[in-house]
Design an enzyme around this catalytic site. Sequence first.
Site, PDB file in Angstrom:
ATOM      1  N   LYS A 110       2.800  -7.479 -14.384  1.00  0.00           N
ATOM      2  CA  LYS A 110       2.775  -7.912 -12.917  1.00  0.00           C
ATOM      3  C   LYS A 110       2.985  -9.284 -12.951  1.00  0.00           C
ATOM      4  O   LYS A 110       1.828 -10.111 -13.344  1.00  0.00           O
ATOM      5  CB  LYS A 110       1.517  -7.390 -12.564  1.00  0.00           C
TER       6      LYS A 110
ATOM      7  N   PRO B 198       4.082  13.936  -5.000  1.00  0.00           N
ATOM      8  CA  PRO B 198       2.961  14.431  -3.784  1.00  0.00           C
ATOM      9  C   PRO B 198       2.003  13.674  -3.855  1.00  0.00           C
ATOM     10  O   PRO B 198       1.406  12.688  -4.844  1.00  0.00           O
ATOM     11  CB  PRO B 198       2.597  15.780  -4.478  1.00  0.00           C
TER      12      PRO B 198
ATOM     13  N   GLY C  36       0.760  -1.465   0.151  1.00  0.00           N
ATOM     14  CA  GLY C  36      -0.120  -0.068  -0.072  1.00  0.00           C
ATOM     15  C   GLY C  36       0.759   1.263   0.073  1.00  0.00           C
ATOM     16  O   GLY C  36       0.190   2.172   0.495  1.00  0.00           O
TER      17      GLY C  36
ATOM     18  N   PHE D 205       0.819   3.016  -8.621  1.00  0.00           N
ATOM     19  CA  PHE D 205       0.734   4.373  -9.102  1.00  0.00           C
ATOM     20  C   PHE D 205       1.989   4.767  -9.732  1.00  0.00           C
ATOM     21  O   PHE D 205       2.026   5.308 -10.683  1.00  0.00           O
ATOM     22  CB  PHE D 205       0.311   5.333  -7.990  1.00  0.00           C
TER      23      PHE D 205
ATOM     24  N   SER E 245      -2.851 -10.777  -6.989  1.00  0.00           N
ATOM     25  CA  SER E 245      -3.945 -11.315  -6.068  1.00  0.00           C
ATOM     26  C   SER E 245      -4.820 -10.253  -5.563  1.00  0.00           C
ATOM     27  O   SER E 245      -4.552  -8.895  -6.098  1.00  0.00           O
ATOM     28  CB  SER E 245      -3.066 -11.856  -4.663  1.00  0.00           C
TER      29      SER E 245
ATOM     30  N   ALA F  41       4.679  -7.909  -5.447  1.00  0.00           N
ATOM     31  CA  ALA F  41       3.750  -8.066  -4.749  1.00  0.00           C
ATOM     32  C   ALA F  41       4.119  -7.539  -3.496  1.00  0.00           C
ATOM     33  O   ALA F  41       4.985  -8.398  -2.924  1.00  0.00           O
ATOM     34  CB  ALA F  41       3.121  -9.547  -4.724  1.00  0.00           C
TER      35      ALA F  41
END
Length: 466
Positions: free
Chosen positions: A286, A440, A266, A271, A290, A358
């Site tokens: 990737k 940012p 996370g 991104f 999952s 991952a």
Amino acid sequence: MTGISRQNRICQSFNHAEAYDEAASMQRYVARQLFERIKTAQAQHQPARILELGCGTGFLTTLLAAHWPDAEIIATDFAPQMVQRMQARLGERVTGHVMDAAAPDVEGSFDIICGSLVFQWLDNPQAVLLHLEKMLKPGGRLFFSTLTQGTFEEWQQACTSEHSVGTPDYPTLAALQSCRPALCAGSWEGACYIQPFNSARAFLHHLSQTGACVPVAGYKPLQPAALRQAMNRFEGGGCAISWHIAYGCFQRPVRAGVFVTGTDTGVGKTFISACLVKAWSALYWKPLQSGLADEPGDTLTVTELAGADAASCLPSVGAFQASLSPEAAARAEGAEIDPDSLVLPQAENDRPLVVEGAGGLMVPVTDRLMICDLIVRWALPVVVVARSGLGTLNHTLLTLEALRNRGVAIAGVVLNGPPDEDNCRVIEEKGRVRILAQVPHQSVVSTETVAEASRKLPSWSDVSPF
């Protein structure tokens, strides 16, 4: 020899080392040890072209030629007489060439570039490594052995009282770790060997016979009385010499690309991956996904955010429903991930490939394989994505240390979140790493915000060794 450069003195010394083969027992042994490392690393890869630096009379050359009889081998040395002796030993099987290792003048590209106990003679080894890296084929490897701190320490200690030691100050193994070719995977490992001598005179005669008798610049020879005292102390200390050797093995990436990992789950890997794909017009892969029960998956997300065509986002090897580690998610579906299926894509090799992992480095893939093992296997330089705020120093520095301990090349760090110049500076300095960008926090993630953030990233040509 007044007025003659040290490099020319070294060349002349090796030219005149007529008894080299008989005397250079440790050099022969180290060449064998380096060859064993080369053979192991190349077990699955038959080299077509090999360049050897500092071949001497052919200790390493002979082993290379015998093991890979079909490979083209160019064996070079600064000393013409050494090249002649090597050529007399191996004949037309090997191409001999007089060349300064610091200024290669042969045409690339090579599967292997190697040299045994030549590295310590280079004035600027880091610059040489950077140049040699460009002479490797994708996936090609550099192999070197060199002397490190502690070599000849017994003789140095014997001479200390006279304040005149002609042997060089070799680097520590820790210092040598920073001497590496750009974004190649690999590291230096150390070893120590003890060589006994019958007398101090035998040791000094050994240096002369092997051509390794040129002292450091500015050395003032010991006066006879002082030399006798040093020899007596050496013999009183056991009359043996330590050789501290470092073996370096570095692999150029097999294709253009980076592996994107994070300090945690996370932190914004997807991104930032989308930003890299956008900035570099890159492919995206990737390998294991999952959590598809809760979201559409990172491949589709990156395709949309980066504005990439479907062909630029390669299919995953494994895709699972549960929001768990790849190993646990596969097990929840009664499946297993086949390690042999995890093969780095070779489509459009010159086009950068962004591989997204991952979670972090220690996420399990199988019962014996973790994300960090895949990074080592694929030998791509790594982009570490980290939070910019509180707690990032510990997580980021630990991640960098874990990567370096495995010989992984690090392309840089991207800090994701509110800009924090102090954390940025500390990570850059303590982690000895490049900060690629501070991106940012985005309250809304869209194609527009990805495009805007991608402009903060360096160009591919500014990051890549290709």
